[in-house]
Design an enzyme around this catalytic site. Sequence first.
Site, PDB file in Angstrom:
ATOM      1  N   SER A 155       0.844  -1.198   0.000  1.00  0.00           N
ATOM      2  CA  SER A 155       0.000   0.000   0.000  1.00  0.00           C
ATOM      3  C   SER A 155       0.881   1.249   0.000  1.00  0.00           C
ATOM      4  O   SER A 155       1.996   1.241   0.544  1.00  0.00           O
ATOM      5  CB  SER A 155      -0.881   0.031   1.249  1.00  0.00           C
ATOM      6  OG  SER A 155      -1.517   1.293   1.355  1.00  0.00           O
ATOM      7  N   TYR A 168      -2.936  -1.369   9.999  1.00  0.00           N
ATOM      8  CA  TYR A 168      -2.961  -1.759   8.581  1.00  0.00           C
ATOM      9  C   TYR A 168      -1.675  -1.301   7.894  1.00  0.00           C
ATOM     10  O   TYR A 168      -1.006  -2.076   7.203  1.00  0.00           O
ATOM     11  CB  TYR A 168      -4.189  -1.137   7.908  1.00  0.00           C
ATOM     12  CG  TYR A 168      -4.195  -1.230   6.405  1.00  0.00           C
ATOM     13  CD1 TYR A 168      -4.604  -2.395   5.762  1.00  0.00           C
ATOM     14  CD2 TYR A 168      -3.800  -0.139   5.612  1.00  0.00           C
ATOM     15  CE1 TYR A 168      -4.615  -2.481   4.375  1.00  0.00           C
ATOM     16  CE2 TYR A 168      -3.806  -0.222   4.233  1.00  0.00           C
ATOM     17  CZ  TYR A 168      -4.215  -1.391   3.624  1.00  0.00           C
ATOM     18  OH  TYR A 168      -4.216  -1.476   2.253  1.00  0.00           O
ATOM     19  N   LYS A 172       1.466  -3.692   6.297  1.00  0.00           N
ATOM     20  CA  LYS A 172       1.958  -3.640   4.912  1.00  0.00           C
ATOM     21  C   LYS A 172       3.474  -3.383   4.891  1.00  0.00           C
ATOM     22  O   LYS A 172       4.181  -3.920   4.039  1.00  0.00           O
ATOM     23  CB  LYS A 172       1.218  -2.549   4.127  1.00  0.00           C
ATOM     24  CG  LYS A 172      -0.270  -2.838   3.914  1.00  0.00           C
ATOM     25  CD  LYS A 172      -0.504  -4.022   2.995  1.00  0.00           C
ATOM     26  CE  LYS A 172      -1.962  -4.143   2.583  1.00  0.00           C
ATOM     27  NZ  LYS A 172      -2.207  -5.237   1.631  1.00  0.00           N
TER      28      LYS A 172
HETATM   29  P1  NAP Z   1     -11.478  -5.132  -1.657  1.00  0.00           P
HETATM   30  O1  NAP Z   1     -12.231  -4.703  -2.863  1.00  0.00           O
HETATM   31  O2  NAP Z   1     -11.831  -4.581  -0.328  1.00  0.00           O
HETATM   32  O3  NAP Z   1     -11.483  -6.721  -1.611  1.00  0.00           O
HETATM   33  C1  NAP Z   1     -10.790  -7.356  -0.580  1.00  0.00           C
HETATM   34  C2  NAP Z   1     -10.593  -8.794  -0.939  1.00  0.00           C
HETATM   35  O4  NAP Z   1      -9.911  -9.420   0.167  1.00  0.00           O
HETATM   36  C3  NAP Z   1     -11.913  -9.485  -1.134  1.00  0.00           C
HETATM   37  O5  NAP Z   1     -11.863 -10.316  -2.259  1.00  0.00           O
HETATM   38  C4  NAP Z   1     -12.090 -10.285   0.144  1.00  0.00           C
HETATM   39  O6  NAP Z   1     -12.762 -11.512  -0.045  1.00  0.00           O
HETATM   40  C5  NAP Z   1     -10.657 -10.559   0.564  1.00  0.00           C
HETATM   41  N1  NAP Z   1     -10.560 -10.736   2.002  1.00  0.00           N
HETATM   42  C6  NAP Z   1     -10.900  -9.844   2.980  1.00  0.00           C
HETATM   43  N2  NAP Z   1     -10.749 -10.407   4.190  1.00  0.00           N
HETATM   44  C7  NAP Z   1     -10.289 -11.673   3.982  1.00  0.00           C
HETATM   45  C8  NAP Z   1      -9.986 -12.741   4.838  1.00  0.00           C
HETATM   46  N3  NAP Z   1     -10.098 -12.668   6.164  1.00  0.00           N
HETATM   47  N4  NAP Z   1      -9.580 -13.909   4.284  1.00  0.00           N
HETATM   48  C9  NAP Z   1      -9.467 -14.030   2.945  1.00  0.00           C
HETATM   49  N5  NAP Z   1      -9.763 -13.048   2.071  1.00  0.00           N
HETATM   50  C10 NAP Z   1     -10.186 -11.876   2.594  1.00  0.00           C
HETATM   51  O7  NAP Z   1      -9.920  -4.890  -1.818  1.00  0.00           O
HETATM   52  P2  NAP Z   1      -9.121  -3.936  -2.819  1.00  0.00           P
HETATM   53  O8  NAP Z   1      -9.466  -2.535  -2.513  1.00  0.00           O
HETATM   54  O9  NAP Z   1      -9.245  -4.448  -4.193  1.00  0.00           O
HETATM   55  O10 NAP Z   1      -7.627  -4.164  -2.274  1.00  0.00           O
HETATM   56  C11 NAP Z   1      -6.838  -5.214  -2.736  1.00  0.00           C
HETATM   57  C12 NAP Z   1      -5.472  -5.086  -2.101  1.00  0.00           C
HETATM   58  O11 NAP Z   1      -4.920  -3.808  -2.392  1.00  0.00           O
HETATM   59  C13 NAP Z   1      -5.476  -5.205  -0.576  1.00  0.00           C
HETATM   60  O12 NAP Z   1      -4.319  -5.881  -0.150  1.00  0.00           O
HETATM   61  C14 NAP Z   1      -5.398  -3.772  -0.113  1.00  0.00           C
HETATM   62  O13 NAP Z   1      -4.804  -3.656   1.166  1.00  0.00           O
HETATM   63  C15 NAP Z   1      -4.524  -3.170  -1.194  1.00  0.00           C
HETATM   64  N6  NAP Z   1      -4.730  -1.731  -1.331  1.00  0.00           N
HETATM   65  C16 NAP Z   1      -5.889  -1.238  -1.769  1.00  0.00           C
HETATM   66  C17 NAP Z   1      -6.038   0.129  -1.891  1.00  0.00           C
HETATM   67  C18 NAP Z   1      -7.312   0.760  -2.386  1.00  0.00           C
HETATM   68  O14 NAP Z   1      -7.351   1.980  -2.529  1.00  0.00           O
HETATM   69  N7  NAP Z   1      -8.350   0.009  -2.681  1.00  0.00           N
HETATM   70  C19 NAP Z   1      -4.990   0.986  -1.543  1.00  0.00           C
HETATM   71  C20 NAP Z   1      -3.801   0.443  -1.091  1.00  0.00           C
HETATM   72  C21 NAP Z   1      -3.678  -0.930  -0.989  1.00  0.00           C
HETATM   73  P3  NAP Z   1     -14.384 -11.530  -0.245  1.00  0.00           P
HETATM   74  O15 NAP Z   1     -14.625 -10.946  -1.614  1.00  0.00           O
HETATM   75  O16 NAP Z   1     -14.738 -12.974  -0.189  1.00  0.00           O
HETATM   76  O17 NAP Z   1     -14.962 -10.714   0.853  1.00  0.00           O
END
Ligand code: NAP
Length: 263
Positions: A155, A168, A172
């Site tokens: 992140s 969080y 990371k």
């Molecule tokens: P998201 O849309 O919130 O989706 C999260 C995913 O993680 C979902 O598929 C969920 O599964 C899975 N998940 C959550 N808790 C879990 C658990 N306990 N066990 C197994 N799987 C679990 O995520 P995103 O925004 O695409 O983010 C993806 C990655 O990018 C993450 O690592 C996040 O930290 C990183 N990131 C995101 C952002 C952002 O702006 N979005 C910024 C920086 C970093 P379900 O679908 O089954 O619930």
Amino acid sequence: MTDERKPMDMKAAFSLQGRRALVTGSARGIGKAIALAFAEYGATVAVHGVRAGDTLDRTLAEVRALSPRSAAVTGDLAEPGAASRIVAAAADAIGAPDILVINASVQLRRPWLEVTPDEALLQMQVNFHASLQLIQAAVPAMRQQGWGRIVTVGSVQEQRPHPDMIVYAASKSALENLMRNLAKQIGPDGITINNLCPGVFATDRNLEALANPTYAEQVRARIPVRDFAEPQDAAGAALLLCSAAGRYITGTTLCVDGGMSVA
Ligand code: NAP
């Protein structure tokens, strides 16, 4: 490894034909975009969600339209032993993964003085401990074939920690340190590992916060390209890191953040 040393046919260099990829948290968001890109470029993909359901089914159908032998696996990474069970289930469904994208994470917004021990442990368990366990479970098969790709999804908060996401952000950073440490140890086995760092993506976890126009404008103003990312903005970077094109990239962080980490 040998065929990767010839002068590059760039289209072939990005191909994932014959590869088997496990992408955690790929029912939606960034993970889904990466799973679709991998399928489009020829990989058989194990998509993963916490549990079975419509979202995972729909994603699997989209992925299968591009890569018919793909499959879905489930498991809650907060549970002990889930990481190795997920890797084993992926191996049963599509063959042992030679690409592992550690994308699932838990992110809890809370002022730091109010973070409870359980909330802290949950984020460290899913984002850090389970990541190590996924790697421990996946590397032996990669080692055996002398080829593997691992991407940790970090992140922008490794550089710019948000005050209400203190654990969080730390989880990371711990993952990034793990990635650099492992790069030295698994490089000789033909396995690369890198950290892909998203900035602010328009995914489910941000919907509520970004629905506030004042907050959304404040965030936008901190991003040099002045826009939020869409999930597919991470797909090209993942494809680079997981294909032959990325064979000489390991132990590094690739930011997909519109410049936010340097702003
Ligand atoms: P998201 O849309 O919130 O989706 C999260 C995913 O993680 C979902 O598929 C969920 O599964 C899975 N998940 C959550 N808790 C879990 C658990 N306990 N066990 C197994 N799987 C679990 O995520 P995103 O925004 O695409 O983010 C993806 C990655 O990018 C993450 O690592 C996040 O930290 C990183 N990131 C995101 C952002 C952002 O702006 N979005 C910024 C920086 C970093 P379900 O679908 O089954 O619930």
